[in-house]
Design a protein around this motif. Structure first.
Motif, PDB file in Angstrom:
ATOM      1  N   MET A 317       0.831  -1.209   0.000  1.00  0.00           N
ATOM      2  CA  MET A 317       0.000   0.000   0.000  1.00  0.00           C
ATOM      3  C   MET A 317       0.864   1.257   0.000  1.00  0.00           C
ATOM      4  SD  MET A 317      -3.088  -1.054   2.608  1.00  0.00           S
ATOM      5  CE  MET A 317      -3.898   0.531   2.454  1.00  0.00           C
ATOM      6  N   ASP A 318       1.948   1.233   0.780  1.00  0.00           N
ATOM      7  CA  ASP A 318       2.880   2.366   0.790  1.00  0.00           C
ATOM      8  C   ASP A 318       3.527   2.547  -0.580  1.00  0.00           C
ATOM      9  OD1 ASP A 318       2.324   2.757   3.457  1.00  0.00           O
ATOM     10  OD2 ASP A 318       4.110   1.719   4.186  1.00  0.00           O
ATOM     11  N   ILE A 322       3.168   5.935  -3.028  1.00  0.00           N
ATOM     12  CA  ILE A 322       4.323   6.735  -3.466  1.00  0.00           C
ATOM     13  C   ILE A 322       4.423   6.722  -4.989  1.00  0.00           C
ATOM     14  CG2 ILE A 322       6.152   4.963  -3.454  1.00  0.00           C
ATOM     15  CD1 ILE A 322       6.468   8.487  -1.976  1.00  0.00           C
ATOM     16  N   PHE A 323       4.017   5.604  -5.617  1.00  0.00           N
ATOM     17  CA  PHE A 323       4.018   5.545  -7.084  1.00  0.00           C
ATOM     18  C   PHE A 323       2.983   6.506  -7.661  1.00  0.00           C
ATOM     19  CE2 PHE A 323       1.906   3.592 -10.821  1.00  0.00           C
ATOM     20  CZ  PHE A 323       2.923   3.799 -11.744  1.00  0.00           C
ATOM     21  N   ASP A 325       1.702   9.204  -6.274  1.00  0.00           N
ATOM     22  CA  ASP A 325       2.131  10.587  -6.035  1.00  0.00           C
ATOM     23  C   ASP A 325       3.269  10.985  -6.974  1.00  0.00           C
ATOM     24  OD1 ASP A 325       0.249  10.673  -4.023  1.00  0.00           O
ATOM     25  OD2 ASP A 325       1.702  10.346  -2.400  1.00  0.00           O
ATOM     26  N   SER A 326       4.205  10.076  -7.189  1.00  0.00           N
ATOM     27  CA  SER A 326       5.385  10.393  -7.997  1.00  0.00           C
ATOM     28  C   SER A 326       5.057  10.485  -9.474  1.00  0.00           C
ATOM     29  CB  SER A 326       6.471   9.325  -7.779  1.00  0.00           C
ATOM     30  OG  SER A 326       6.860   9.271  -6.436  1.00  0.00           O
ATOM     31  N   TYR A 327       4.158   9.624  -9.934  1.00  0.00           N
ATOM     32  CA  TYR A 327       3.884   9.552 -11.369  1.00  0.00           C
ATOM     33  C   TYR A 327       3.299  10.856 -11.906  1.00  0.00           C
ATOM     34  CZ  TYR A 327       3.425   6.784 -15.630  1.00  0.00           C
ATOM     35  OH  TYR A 327       3.591   6.278 -16.894  1.00  0.00           O
ATOM     36  N   LYS A 328       2.598  11.611 -11.044  1.00  0.00           N
ATOM     37  CA  LYS A 328       2.024  12.890 -11.479  1.00  0.00           C
ATOM     38  C   LYS A 328       2.852  14.091 -11.011  1.00  0.00           C
ATOM     39  CE  LYS A 328      -1.195  12.695  -7.550  1.00  0.00           C
ATOM     40  NZ  LYS A 328      -2.611  12.528  -7.144  1.00  0.00           N
ATOM     41  N   ASP A 329       4.055  13.824 -10.499  1.00  0.00           N
ATOM     42  CA  ASP A 329       4.934  14.875  -9.981  1.00  0.00           C
ATOM     43  C   ASP A 329       6.015  15.183 -11.016  1.00  0.00           C
ATOM     44  OD1 ASP A 329       6.551  16.578  -8.568  1.00  0.00           O
ATOM     45  OD2 ASP A 329       7.193  15.100  -7.084  1.00  0.00           O
ATOM     46  N   THR A 330       6.014  16.386 -11.549  1.00  0.00           N
ATOM     47  CA  THR A 330       7.015  16.750 -12.556  1.00  0.00           C
ATOM     48  C   THR A 330       8.427  16.693 -11.988  1.00  0.00           C
ATOM     49  OG1 THR A 330       6.688  19.091 -11.999  1.00  0.00           O
ATOM     50  CG2 THR A 330       5.417  18.204 -13.854  1.00  0.00           C
ATOM     51  N   MET A 391      12.658   7.214  -2.067  1.00  0.00           N
ATOM     52  CA  MET A 391      11.634   8.095  -1.501  1.00  0.00           C
ATOM     53  C   MET A 391      10.931   7.439  -0.320  1.00  0.00           C
ATOM     54  SD  MET A 391      10.139   9.502  -5.126  1.00  0.00           S
ATOM     55  CE  MET A 391       8.938  10.620  -4.437  1.00  0.00           C
ATOM     56  N   LEU A 392      10.893   6.096  -0.294  1.00  0.00           N
ATOM     57  CA  LEU A 392      10.309   5.363   0.830  1.00  0.00           C
ATOM     58  C   LEU A 392      11.286   5.204   1.986  1.00  0.00           C
ATOM     59  CD1 LEU A 392       8.398   2.586  -1.147  1.00  0.00           C
ATOM     60  CD2 LEU A 392       7.334   4.313   0.335  1.00  0.00           C
TER      61      LEU A 392
END
Length: 673
Positions: A317-318, A322-323, A325-330, A391-392
């Motif tokens: 789940m963690d 994080i995936f 959140d990161s995938y849409k983070d430039t 990041m984790l």
């Protein structure tokens, strides 16, 4: 389930913990199996956990792994385990029996049939190691209807929401793991952490008994656990005692051992069994409303899911969060693309003009991923996952590898990010990929050879999963293909599809329209195909070895639906649900399952499968070398040959796109073969 509850009630009245012993059905020999169960009863055991053997028990350590293997060699299956229970009941075994095993054999047998026949045989409940509460609702409904119990597994790393759901699910007792890791005597138990875990659990468990297990092998261990829980589970030491006992003396030895551990001497009182009471109407079970839902869809039609030990759920789940959140983070993508050397992304698209001219028909285009740093498309997935791991807060990375390329890529990235790296390889692949093994070690990775004979990538994945289970706080597993439990198939596909997106844009620029056919080996098909998958005018062709499946020739059409490595997928399995190795020469293609998304495409007909022989593979490699001067990893020879054969049947002016990836470090070995 009533018999299990009564067993705990009797132990409580006698101010002691219930003794729960695990053994494998028909271990170590069939002839003494029933006597061993009766010996446990005389030795003071309150509940027996009887193992159903499985070919790939990822949650078990070496001792119980061996018991699985021995029981399978003895011909033990789901049906024979039920026969063992029924025979034991007729011979005077009265205490409750909980069947313990893994999803794959049970689901292959048929869950409704399995539960109904288990109730008739005298089973009282089930403990399925890789059936977490989230995925168990349908199975539990069948159990309740039959009057049997489903026992949830809980672990110290579980969140409060996970513990709450497990407690709402439990109808007889909770099986608590006293330390992280797989079964066996090894591993340290953190007493403070265990006490905190139990305190958190008691907020939700109310009067539901807790049984603690893992690492219990002595009387002192039993007494320590007895102070913390209503039941104590032990298994690896039971298997060890049985394995060392002389023939004909196993029942006596196990009676003595159980008596010593529980402190109960020659128990002759008869436990009065109550027949299970089937229920016609089953209320809504916990899990429908309290399930910890994934952020993204966890399935591809009927495939995928999270069929894993409960202790992995929060970790996944963690990872999913994080995936997302990161995938849409430039900012993430800025870091991502900064790690590709200039000029290496996108790689070039090259028309194989000589190859096309030689065979005629469609033009063959090569997406030259073999020109990337470390020579493989796999860098896209590995880089993405290593960034997520950082990041984790992880400091260690695990990976499996077959041809060696995924291991080399991951080792190189771990060196750049100052992370420890351990790569697992099956013994067969380890021997065949000596140059890649040396390269991984040079890059600072530890390379673990799994087994000593014909072990392949599936065995490497099993061992990597076992290692990960014991190191979750510090470690991330960089799985190399679109397989495994959610969110791995989605993560791997998303990062590898970047190659397909590049190739789509490049071929449209070069030819003014999309390709007519896209060809890929099964290994990297999901990522490469995905950008083309919604365009019905494009044919997608996944190529695999014709291979040897238990002495018969087969391809993807011969596999059946099942559960493997945490996901519903098409998988090679025998009539008893045991996993069959696929003995093809290239390492990664020996993996015995398609993965969930490719399985979904197989059902829908979106992807066509072509099977090529090893001779075809070598001809494909030779053709590419002779006409274009490009040599690839052996497993991609199948796709090259398929592209040539397809091109011959197509009109001039049409186009085939092929992913050319993984330069070959072992061409001398392959050509010798």
């Amino acid at each position: 389930m009533e018999n299990i509850r009564r067993a705990f009630s009797i132990a409580k009245k006698e101010t002691r913990a219930a003794g729960i012993a695990f053994t494998m059905a028909n271990y170590p020999v069939i002839s003494e199996g029933i006597d061993v169960l009766l010996g446990m009863q005389l030795g003071g055991i309150d509940i027996i956990e009887l193992g159903i053997p499985f070919s790939d028990p990822v949650g078990d350590g070496p001792i119980i792994q061996d018991a699985h293997a021995v029981a399978l060699r003895n011909g033990t299956s789901v049906s024979t385990v039920l026969e063992v229970v029924q025979t034991a009941r007729t011979r005077g075994l009265h205490i409750p029996i909980v069947l313990m095993g893994y999803c794959t054999p049970v689901i292959h047998y048929g869950a409704p049939k399995f539960i109904l026949e288990a109730a008739r045989a005298g089973v009282d409940g089930f403990l399925i190691a890789d059936l977490p509460c989230k995925e168990s609702v349908g199975f539990r409904e069948l159990c309740v209807k039959a009057g049997l119990s489903y026992i949830p597994v809980i672990a110290p790393n579980m969140s409060d929401s996970g513990l709450q759901m497990a407690c709402e699910t439990a109808d007889s007792y909770l099986y608590g793991i006293s330390r992280m890791g797989v079964t066996g005597p090894n591993g340290e138990r953190n007493s403070a952490e265990l006490c905190q875990f139990i305190q958190r659990l008691r907020k939700f468990s109310k009067d539901t008994p807790l049984a603690l297990g893992l690492g219990v092998s002595t009387r002192d261990d039993f007494l320590t656990m007895q102070d913390l829980a209503e039941g104590v589970v032990f298994g690896s030491q039971v298997i060890a005692v049985l394995g060392q006992a002389p023939p004909g003396q196993r029942a006596q030895r196990i009676q003595e051992f159980c008596s010593h551990l529980t402190g109960r001497l020659c128990v002759k009182a008869v436990f009065e069994r109550i027949p299970p009471e089937p229920r016609a109407n089953v209320p809504l079970l916990a899990g429908h409303s309290t399930a910890r839902n994934t952020v993204l869809p966890s399935t591809f039609d009927d495939y995928g899911g999270q069929y894993i030990p409960e202790l992995l759920m929060d970790c996944l789940m963690d990872l999913e969060q994080i995936f997302v959140d990161s995938y849409k983070d430039t900012g993430f993508w800025t870091k991502y693309w900064a790690h590709f050397p200039r000029g290496q992304s996108p790689t070039s698209l090259q028309m194989a003009s000589n190859l096309t001219r030689k065979h005629g028909g469609a033009s063959i285009w090569l997406k030259r991923e073999n020109l990337k740093h470390t020579g493989s498309h796999k860098v896209h997935n590995s880089l993405g996952q290593v960034l997520l791991a950082k990041m984790l807060g992880k400091t260690h990375v695990l990976a499996e590898s077959a041809s060696g390329n995924h291991g080399v890529v991951t080792a190189a990235l771990c060196g750049q990010f100052d992370m420890e790296c351990v790569v697992y390889m099956g013994a067969r692949d380890y021997r065949q990929q000596k140059k890649k093994v040396s390269e991984m070690k040079l890059l600072g990775a530890t390379v673990v050879c799994v087994g000593s004979d014909s072990e392949t990538v599936k065995d490497a994945i099993n061992e990597a999963l076992r290692a990960w289970i014991g190191k979750l706080p510090t470690t991330h597993y960089v799985i190399g293909s679109a397989i495994g439990p959610h969110p791995f198939p989605l993560i791997v596909r998303s990062f590898q599809s970047l190659v397909g997106e590049e190739a789509r844009a490049q071929i449209i620029e070069a030819t003014s329209h999309p390709p007519d056919v896209v060809v890929s080996s099964v290994d990297n098909a999901v990522g490469f195909f995905h950008p083309f998958s919604k365009d019905a005018s494009i044919n997608l062709v996944a190529v695999e070895p014709e291979g040897c499946l238990s002495g018969t020739t087969g391809d993807a059409s011969s596999v059946t639906r099942g559960i493997y490595h945490g996901a519903r997928t098409y998988v090679h399995q025998d009539d008893n649900g045991q996993i069959l190795p696929w003995q093809s020469m290239p390492g990664r293609l020996a993996y015995p399952a398609l993965g969930p998304e490719l399985s979904s495409w197989k059902d829908s007909g979106r992807v066509q499968f072509m099977a090529c022989t090893d001779t075809d593979k070598m001809l494909g490699l030779q053709e590419l070398v002779e006409t274009e001067g490009i040599h690839l990893e052996a497993e991609y020879g199948y796709a090259v040959h398929a592209a040539i054969e397809l091109a011959r049947t197509m009109e001039s002016g049409t186009n085939i796109l092929l992913c050319a990836t993984e330069k070959d470090a072992n061409m001398d070995f392959e050509l010798t073969l």
